[in-house]
Write an enzyme that holds these catalytic residues in place. Structure first.
Site: not given
Length: 465
Positions: A159, A185-186
């Site tokens: 994705k 998110e990271r």
């Protein structure tokens, strides 16, 4: 505001990110920002009124060091985001502060992140296709200009890579502004994205807003609204088209679920918040096009345990004009982008919008791939020899089509060794047409794998020893 006009309260209790505050003079309104802590460095947002003197708030920052009885200052305003052209090329957090280790932005106009969608009378009703340069998407699930597209998939099916490729393709060859919103998110992904966009030279037309995984749920829950406020400025005041990329909308729902749980609300099905539908609609309905400009959104949607009946996936589906489903099976076969042609769909794929030729080719391609899917069980049990001549031709056609719909990406050049390609829609349609007409039956399947235009497959075959 004069010192005597300030509204002060005190902390009654704390449970993790939830803070109850008592006010003697007047209650702050819902969504009002309150400051607390020694240097007023702890930011909380009012969520609900418990009684005529007490409000319950959710923290946007860590509440470490906060004690019962601590002084609380009512700012009298909601969370605000900076807007304007000065934002281009910069990276922000939910409070509108820069996090890219460069000088802070001076004198930026600040706007409340709590805005309503444009009234229906002001929204544009024309429908146009938004080309991405990615074969599988442009052919089988075309995006709508000013519409919302979802990239559905479990963990590790590509994705984020697909979103990064879209940024590269669209900001490079598209006169508009790109806004990237990273929800939960990271930090590694944000840093990589920033570096790659700088190298590709597209950062100057991009604004990035992040709330990382380790931040409190309140910050992750509001960062989408902050990004949208910035996007609305470019659409409504600069009259530009905006590409809004959200990675990942599931993390927004998850943050809402955490906030709801912390507030003590009874969960609904599978532990989701009872307000899931309205919270998602509040965010999604602001993404639309007006006669002045359009916000086109592409949203990555993590699907828990690959279960498409999960309430988070079901509620998100309802807002989208195109759904691009990524398949783990395709990724395992090395067919990247791993777009599932049979599950992906778009409301734009009708003859009136895309034209008769595109519609016919897409329908034929989908039918060929569906027939091949049905024949896979027979092939697995009895082998190709048991198939009729017609069925064999369908299999050969479908396998070549599958390989032609793979594409080398610019953002994965260093891993794959293939030079990235962006393809015009006409070239994609022509290539699929020729495969469906059996022009490539004598070619090995591998000749069509990871090529751009169909002519590259012919060239590759000519050069083969």
């Amino acid at each position: 505001m004069n010192q005597q006009n300030h509204n002060y309260g005190k902390v009654l209790s704390m449970r993790g990110s939830v803070v109850d505050v008592h006010f003697e003079r007047r209650l702050p309104g819902i969504n009002t920002v309150l400051l607390m802590g020694e240097d007023n460095d702890i930011v909380v947002e009012t969520i609900t009124h418990l009684n005529s003197r007490t409000v319950r708030c959710i923290a946007m920052t860590s509440t470490q060091g906060l004690a019962e009885g601590s002084l609380v200052t009512d700012t009298g305003r909601t969370l605000q985001a900076p807007v304007g052209k000065k934002l281009l090329g910069r990276m922000f957090n939910v409070f509108g502060k820069t996090i890219d280790k460069q000088d802070p932005i001076q004198d930026a106009e600040m706007v409340s992140i709590h805005q309503g969608p444009p009234p229906i009378g002001r929204q544009s009703v024309t429908q146009e296709v938004f080309q991405t340069g990615i074969k599988a998407i442009d052919l089988l699930a075309p995006l709508e200009q000013g519409g919302k597209a979802g990239l559905f998939g479990g963990a590790g099916v590509g994705k984020t890579v697909l979103i990064m490729e879209m940024i590269n393709n669209m900001v490079g060859g598209y006169q508009g502004v790109c806004l990237f919103c990273g929800i939960g998110e990271r930090c590694r992904e944000g840093e990589e994205l920033y570096r790659e966009m700088k190298q590709a030279g597209v950062l100057k037309n991009t604004v990035m807003v992040f709330a990382q995984m380790n931040e409190p749920p309140g910050a992750r829950f509001r960062v989408g609204h902050a990004a949208l406020t910035m996007a609305e400025y470019f659409r409504d005041r600069e009259h530009q088209d905006v590409l809004l990329l959200i990675d990942n909308i599931f993390r927004f729902i998850q943050a809402g679920m955490e906030v709801s749980g912390l507030m003590g609300r009874l969960p609904s099905r599978l532990g989701y918040q009872p307000t899931l539908g309205s919270e998602l609609a509040e965010l999604e309905e602001r993404i639309c096009n007006t006669p002045q400009g359009a916000i086109t959104s592409v949203q990555a949607v993590y699907v828990p345990a690959d279960d498409f009946t999960d309430p988070s996936a079901v509620h998100t589906f309802g807002h989208l004009s195109a759904s691009i489903v990524l398949s783990r099976k395709k990724a395992a076969e090395g067919l990247y982008p791993a777009v599932d042609p049979l599950q992906s769909s778009s409301s734009m794929l009708v003859p009136l919008i895309v034209g008769e030729r595109h519609y016919e080719v897409a329908q034929k391609a989908r039918k060929t791939l569906a027939d091949y899917e049905d024949l896979k069980d027979i092939i697995a049990m009895l082998g190709m020899e048991e198939l009729s001549q017609d069925d064999r031709r369908t299999v050969y056609r479908a396998r070549r089509l599958e390989r032609f719909l793979t594409q080398p990406f610019v953002v994965t050049e260093q891993f794959t060794g293939y030079k990235g390609k962006m393809l015009a829609l006409e070239d994609t349609i022509q290539g699929c047409e020729r495969i469906l007409n059996d022009e490539f039956n004598s070619y090995p399947e591998q000749a069509l794998y990871m090529v751009g235009k169909i002519e590259e497959a012919e060239k590759k075959e000519e050069e083969r020893p």
